[in-house]
Design a protein around this motif. Structure first.
Motif, PDB file in Angstrom:
ATOM      1  N   LEU A   1     -35.228  30.950 -36.840  1.00 53.95           N
ATOM      2  CA  LEU A   1     -34.442  29.775 -37.206  1.00 53.95           C
ATOM      3  C   LEU A   1     -33.517  29.369 -36.070  1.00 53.95           C
ATOM      4  O   LEU A   1     -32.510  30.032 -35.801  1.00 53.95           O
ATOM      5  N   PRO A   2     -33.804  28.266 -35.391  1.00 57.32           N
ATOM      6  CA  PRO A   2     -33.011  27.904 -34.203  1.00 57.32           C
ATOM      7  C   PRO A   2     -31.553  27.596 -34.496  1.00 57.32           C
ATOM      8  O   PRO A   2     -30.687  27.822 -33.638  1.00 57.32           O
ATOM      9  N   HIS A   3     -31.258  27.103 -35.680  1.00 58.04           N
ATOM     10  CA  HIS A   3     -29.878  26.712 -35.959  1.00 58.04           C
ATOM     11  C   HIS A   3     -28.941  27.918 -36.077  1.00 58.04           C
ATOM     12  O   HIS A   3     -27.721  27.754 -36.089  1.00 58.04           O
ATOM     13  N   LEU A   4     -29.484  29.111 -36.146  1.00 57.82           N
ATOM     14  CA  LEU A   4     -28.650  30.308 -36.250  1.00 57.82           C
ATOM     15  C   LEU A   4     -28.181  30.826 -34.889  1.00 57.82           C
ATOM     16  O   LEU A   4     -27.321  31.706 -34.827  1.00 57.82           O
ATOM     17  N   TYR A   5     -28.718  30.290 -33.823  1.00 56.54           N
ATOM     18  CA  TYR A   5     -28.367  30.775 -32.485  1.00 56.54           C
ATOM     19  C   TYR A   5     -27.130  30.041 -31.965  1.00 56.54           C
ATOM     20  O   TYR A   5     -27.021  28.821 -32.070  1.00 56.54           O
ATOM     21  N   ASN A   6     -26.213  30.810 -31.387  1.00 53.11           N
ATOM     22  CA  ASN A   6     -24.916  30.265 -30.983  1.00 53.11           C
ATOM     23  C   ASN A   6     -24.926  29.601 -29.612  1.00 53.11           C
ATOM     24  O   ASN A   6     -24.121  28.712 -29.355  1.00 53.11           O
ATOM     25  N   TYR A   7     -25.775  30.084 -28.718  1.00 53.66           N
ATOM     26  CA  TYR A   7     -25.743  29.576 -27.357  1.00 53.66           C
ATOM     27  C   TYR A   7     -27.148  29.491 -26.784  1.00 53.66           C
ATOM     28  O   TYR A   7     -28.023  30.295 -27.127  1.00 53.66           O
ATOM     29  N   TRP A   8     -27.324  28.503 -25.913  1.00 56.62           N
ATOM     30  CA  TRP A   8     -28.635  28.155 -25.370  1.00 56.62           C
ATOM     31  C   TRP A   8     -28.552  27.924 -23.870  1.00 56.62           C
ATOM     32  O   TRP A   8     -27.535  27.479 -23.353  1.00 56.62           O
ATOM     33  N   GLY A   9     -29.667  28.203 -23.200  1.00 47.80           N
ATOM     34  CA  GLY A   9     -29.794  27.827 -21.811  1.00 47.80           C
ATOM     35  C   GLY A   9     -30.263  26.389 -21.681  1.00 47.80           C
ATOM     36  O   GLY A   9     -30.522  25.714 -22.683  1.00 47.80           O
ATOM     37  N   GLN A  10     -30.397  25.943 -20.430  1.00 54.06           N
ATOM     38  CA  GLN A  10     -30.797  24.563 -20.159  1.00 54.06           C
ATOM     39  C   GLN A  10     -32.306  24.378 -20.172  1.00 54.06           C
ATOM     40  O   GLN A  10     -32.785  23.239 -20.227  1.00 54.06           O
ATOM     41  N   GLY A  11     -33.036  25.466 -20.113  1.00 54.10           N
ATOM     42  CA  GLY A  11     -34.487  25.384 -20.177  1.00 54.10           C
ATOM     43  C   GLY A  11     -35.149  25.454 -18.815  1.00 54.10           C
ATOM     44  O   GLY A  11     -34.557  25.102 -17.794  1.00 54.10           O
ATOM     45  N   THR A  12     -36.387  25.916 -18.827  1.00 49.96           N
ATOM     46  CA  THR A  12     -37.202  25.963 -17.619  1.00 49.96           C
ATOM     47  C   THR A  12     -38.604  25.473 -17.957  1.00 49.96           C
ATOM     48  O   THR A  12     -39.153  25.836 -18.991  1.00 49.96           O
ATOM     49  N   GLN A  13     -39.147  24.634 -17.097  1.00 50.12           N
ATOM     50  CA  GLN A  13     -40.445  24.001 -17.368  1.00 50.12           C
ATOM     51  C   GLN A  13     -41.583  24.962 -17.032  1.00 50.12           C
ATOM     52  O   GLN A  13     -41.608  25.555 -15.942  1.00 50.12           O
ATOM     53  N   VAL A  14     -42.502  25.081 -17.962  1.00 47.42           N
ATOM     54  CA  VAL A  14     -43.745  25.818 -17.733  1.00 47.42           C
ATOM     55  C   VAL A  14     -44.896  24.841 -17.923  1.00 47.42           C
ATOM     56  O   VAL A  14     -45.012  24.212 -18.990  1.00 47.42           O
ATOM     57  N   THR A  15     -45.734  24.711 -16.911  1.00 47.69           N
ATOM     58  CA  THR A  15     -46.881  23.813 -16.975  1.00 47.69           C
ATOM     59  C   THR A  15     -48.141  24.604 -16.669  1.00 47.69           C
ATOM     60  O   THR A  15     -48.223  25.258 -15.625  1.00 47.69           O
ATOM     61  N   VAL A  16     -49.094  24.555 -17.589  1.00 47.56           N
ATOM     62  CA  VAL A  16     -50.351  25.276 -17.431  1.00 47.56           C
ATOM     63  C   VAL A  16     -51.470  24.259 -17.291  1.00 47.56           C
ATOM     64  O   VAL A  16     -51.711  23.466 -18.203  1.00 47.56           O
ATOM     65  N   SER A  17     -52.132  24.290 -16.163  1.00 48.41           N
ATOM     66  CA  SER A  17     -53.215  23.345 -15.918  1.00 48.41           C
ATOM     67  C   SER A  17     -54.555  23.938 -16.343  1.00 48.41           C
ATOM     68  O   SER A  17     -54.770  25.142 -16.250  1.00 48.41           O
ATOM     69  N   SER A  18     -55.454  23.065 -16.775  1.00 47.75           N
ATOM     70  CA  SER A  18     -56.761  23.533 -17.251  1.00 47.75           C
ATOM     71  C   SER A  18     -57.773  23.572 -16.123  1.00 47.75           C
ATOM     72  O   SER A  18     -57.533  23.116 -15.031  1.00 47.75           O
TER      73      SER A  18
END
Length: 126
Positions: free
Chosen positions: A109-126
């Motif tokens: 449940l994401p709403h239970l988490y108090n703190y978050w990072g800014q994110g990192t992009q993962v791209t998988v090519s076929s």
């Protein structure tokens, strides 16, 4: 207050591997549940994996079981996500999150988490 910084994302071919790291600063996160979520373009943020404070049996979403491994090093205040056999459908922004009151029963449940990072992009090519 805890700040999270993700790293390790990038572009990889299908079948390849990446290792994401999430470093915490501000205070120790050793008592918190840590998790990874992801969000693909046009989709809602979804749970990927979580690990409780003591590293007990991690939880994974079904689509990554057997391919992804979450781990934590409380001494380094860092949580990891090893991603193997990547698929194009794994393409997303991956977010690290921490929760001070998240139990093993509600890690998805994401709403239970108090703190978050800014994110990192993962791209998988076929």
């Amino acid at each position: 207050q805890v700040q999270l910084t993700e790293s390790g994302g990038g572009l990889v071919q299908a079948g390849g591997s990446l290792r994401l790291s999430c470093a915490a600063s501000g205070r120790t996160f050793s008592g918190d549940t840590m998790a990874w979520f992801r969000q693909a373009p046009g989709k809602e943020r979804e749970f990927v994996a979580a690990i409780t404070w003591n590293g007990g049996t991690p939880t994974y979403t079904d689509s990554v079981k057997g391919r992804f491994t979450i781990s934590r090093d409380n001494a380094k205040n860092t949580v990891y996500l090893q991603m193997n056999t990547l698929k194009p459908e794994d393409t997303a922004v991956y977010y690290c999150a921490g929760g001070t009151t998240v139990s093993a029963y509600n890690v998805r449940l994401p709403h239970l988490y108090n703190y978050w990072g800014q994110g990192t992009q993962v791209t998988v090519s076929s």
